[in-house]
Design an enzyme around this catalytic site. Structure first.
Site, PDB file in Angstrom:
ATOM      1  N   THR A 193       0.841  -1.198   0.000  1.00  0.00           N
ATOM      2  CA  THR A 193       0.000   0.000   0.000  1.00  0.00           C
ATOM      3  C   THR A 193       0.870   1.239   0.000  1.00  0.00           C
ATOM      4  OG1 THR A 193      -1.749   1.227   1.140  1.00  0.00           O
ATOM      5  CG2 THR A 193      -0.220   0.024   2.549  1.00  0.00           C
ATOM      6  N   ASN A 194       0.397   2.257  -0.702  1.00  0.00           N
ATOM      7  CA  ASN A 194       1.072   3.558  -0.680  1.00  0.00           C
ATOM      8  C   ASN A 194       0.285   4.544   0.187  1.00  0.00           C
ATOM      9  OD1 ASN A 194       3.120   2.701  -2.544  1.00  0.00           O
ATOM     10  ND2 ASN A 194       1.577   2.834  -4.172  1.00  0.00           N
TER      11      ASN A 194
ATOM     12  N   LYS B 225      -3.299   3.634   6.172  1.00  0.00           N
ATOM     13  CA  LYS B 225      -3.533   2.196   6.119  1.00  0.00           C
ATOM     14  C   LYS B 225      -2.291   1.429   6.589  1.00  0.00           C
ATOM     15  CE  LYS B 225      -6.212   0.794   2.299  1.00  0.00           C
ATOM     16  NZ  LYS B 225      -6.288   0.164   0.973  1.00  0.00           N
TER      17      LYS B 225
ATOM     18  N   ASP C 122      -7.668  -4.106   0.286  1.00  0.00           N
ATOM     19  CA  ASP C 122      -8.534  -3.227  -0.490  1.00  0.00           C
ATOM     20  C   ASP C 122      -9.797  -3.033   0.322  1.00  0.00           C
ATOM     21  OD1 ASP C 122      -8.542  -1.791  -3.127  1.00  0.00           O
ATOM     22  OD2 ASP C 122     -10.554  -2.648  -3.101  1.00  0.00           O
ATOM     23  N   SER C 123     -10.182  -1.775   0.456  1.00  0.00           N
ATOM     24  CA  SER C 123     -11.265  -1.480   1.384  1.00  0.00           C
ATOM     25  C   SER C 123     -12.109  -0.342   0.856  1.00  0.00           C
ATOM     26  CB  SER C 123     -10.681  -1.135   2.756  1.00  0.00           C
ATOM     27  OG  SER C 123      -9.567  -0.288   2.626  1.00  0.00           O
TER      28      SER C 123
ATOM     29  N   TYR D 139     -12.412   8.393   5.608  1.00  0.00           N
ATOM     30  CA  TYR D 139     -13.753   8.793   6.041  1.00  0.00           C
ATOM     31  C   TYR D 139     -13.944   8.624   7.554  1.00  0.00           C
ATOM     32  CZ  TYR D 139     -14.558   8.470   0.996  1.00  0.00           C
ATOM     33  OH  TYR D 139     -14.482   8.639  -0.374  1.00  0.00           O
TER      34      TYR D 139
ATOM     35  N   LYS E 290      -9.597   1.971  17.402  1.00  0.00           N
ATOM     36  CA  LYS E 290     -10.073   1.649  16.042  1.00  0.00           C
ATOM     37  C   LYS E 290      -9.590   0.245  15.659  1.00  0.00           C
ATOM     38  CE  LYS E 290      -9.891   2.826  11.163  1.00  0.00           C
ATOM     39  NZ  LYS E 290      -9.402   3.677  10.072  1.00  0.00           N
TER      40      LYS E 290
HETATM   41  P1  IMP Z   1      -8.098   1.601  -1.429  1.00  0.00           P
HETATM   42  O1  IMP Z   1      -6.797   2.172  -1.049  1.00  0.00           O
HETATM   43  O2  IMP Z   1      -8.339   1.493  -2.876  1.00  0.00           O
HETATM   44  O3  IMP Z   1      -8.401   0.342  -0.683  1.00  0.00           O
HETATM   45  O4  IMP Z   1      -9.166   2.715  -1.025  1.00  0.00           O
HETATM   46  C1  IMP Z   1      -9.865   2.685   0.148  1.00  0.00           C
HETATM   47  C2  IMP Z   1     -10.762   3.909   0.215  1.00  0.00           C
HETATM   48  O5  IMP Z   1     -11.614   3.717   1.330  1.00  0.00           O
HETATM   49  C3  IMP Z   1      -9.989   5.197   0.477  1.00  0.00           C
HETATM   50  O6  IMP Z   1     -10.709   6.313   0.024  1.00  0.00           O
HETATM   51  C4  IMP Z   1      -9.898   5.200   1.990  1.00  0.00           C
HETATM   52  O7  IMP Z   1      -9.761   6.493   2.508  1.00  0.00           O
HETATM   53  C5  IMP Z   1     -11.234   4.585   2.392  1.00  0.00           C
HETATM   54  N1  IMP Z   1     -11.056   3.764   3.585  1.00  0.00           N
HETATM   55  C6  IMP Z   1     -10.671   2.456   3.644  1.00  0.00           C
HETATM   56  N2  IMP Z   1     -10.560   2.057   4.913  1.00  0.00           N
HETATM   57  C7  IMP Z   1     -10.849   3.128   5.657  1.00  0.00           C
HETATM   58  C8  IMP Z   1     -10.858   3.321   7.055  1.00  0.00           C
HETATM   59  O8  IMP Z   1     -10.514   2.457   7.860  1.00  0.00           O
HETATM   60  N3  IMP Z   1     -11.224   4.543   7.452  1.00  0.00           N
HETATM   61  C9  IMP Z   1     -11.581   5.536   6.614  1.00  0.00           C
HETATM   62  N4  IMP Z   1     -11.556   5.425   5.294  1.00  0.00           N
HETATM   63  C10 IMP Z   1     -11.189   4.214   4.814  1.00  0.00           C
END
Ligand code: IMP
Length: 205
Positions: free
Chosen positions: A19-20, A24, A81-82, A164, A185
């Site tokens: 991850t960059n 995260k 991925d989230s 968020y 958290k």
């Molecule tokens: P990814 O890096 O493509 O997985 O993008 C994840 C998106 O969901 C990004 O916009 C993150 O800011 C948001 N996100 C994922 N996990 C969280 C969290 O734990 N808290 C707040 N935002 C999250």
């Protein structure tokens, strides 16, 4: 054999974070260290890798990231991925959470609040989801999933965390994820559940 996982190799207690995203990476590092794993960010390992995240599911994007980074190192690699699924928006923004708006996390949070403008509290339910993939040398070794239910507030509260967090109130709680701080958290998060599930699968393998 390429991709084979050898538990007795001490180097394998170190894992590269695919991850960059510094927020995260910080959470993943703490979660992994609580289970006896050292972790390295790509910059600490001298690795640069930008993976396009335009898959249809969290699982697809998570696997893509883990596999792409795993071609660049001997270490096992962990990708997350989230994103956020809002019930009243039929699960949007979902896999597009990171691309909801150009700019910063604050810009994206404002975009979400404006999309949800006028929705009353009972219609503001949502969940964070995370899919974690562990891969090595081009093979997936383990996958874990997690979710955290909650509500999207109408305005931000709190300074910690990332993304968020300031508008996400976990179900049954009184503080947003950004008011809780990382230790709390990490004790309830979608990411914790996903990391632990993936590690359990890996260690049983
Ligand atoms: P990814 O890096 O493509 O997985 O993008 C994840 C998106 O969901 C990004 O916009 C993150 O800011 C948001 N996100 C994922 N996990 C969280 C969290 O734990 N808290 C707040 N935002 C999250």
């Amino acid at each position: 054999m390429p991709g084979e996982f050898e538990m007795e190799d001490p180097k394998l207690r170190t894992i590269l974070l695919a991850t960059n995203n510094p927020g995260k990476a910080a959470e993943l590092g703490v979660l992994l260290s609580s289970r006896g794993w050292e972790s390295l960010r790509p910059d600490q390992a001298g690795i640069r890798c930008d993976v396009s995240e335009d898959g249809e599911t969290f699982a697809e994007n998570s696997a893509r990231k883990a596999l792409a980074f795993s071609e660049l190192t001997e270490l096992p690699v962990l990708a997350d991925d989230s994103g956020l699924e809002v019930d009243a928006l039929h699960g949007a923004p979902g896999v597009r959470t990171a691309r909801l708006a150009e700019g910063s996390d604050v810009d994206r949070t404002e975009a979400l609040l404006s999309i949800m403008h006028g929705l009353a509290a009972p219609l503001r339910s949502a969940q964070f989801r995370s899919v974690v993939t562990i891969a090595r040398r081009g093979s997936v070794l383990a996958v874990g999933e997690g979710a955290l239910r909650g509500t999207i507030l109408v305005s931000p509260r709190g300074e910690s965390g990332f993304g968020y967090d300031p508008v996400f109130l976990p179900a049954g709680g009184k503080k947003t994820l950004a008011q809780l701080g990382m230790p709390e958290k990490n004790s309830i998060s979608h990411r914790r559940a996903a990391v632990l599930a993936a590690l359990e699968e890996l260690e049983l393998a």
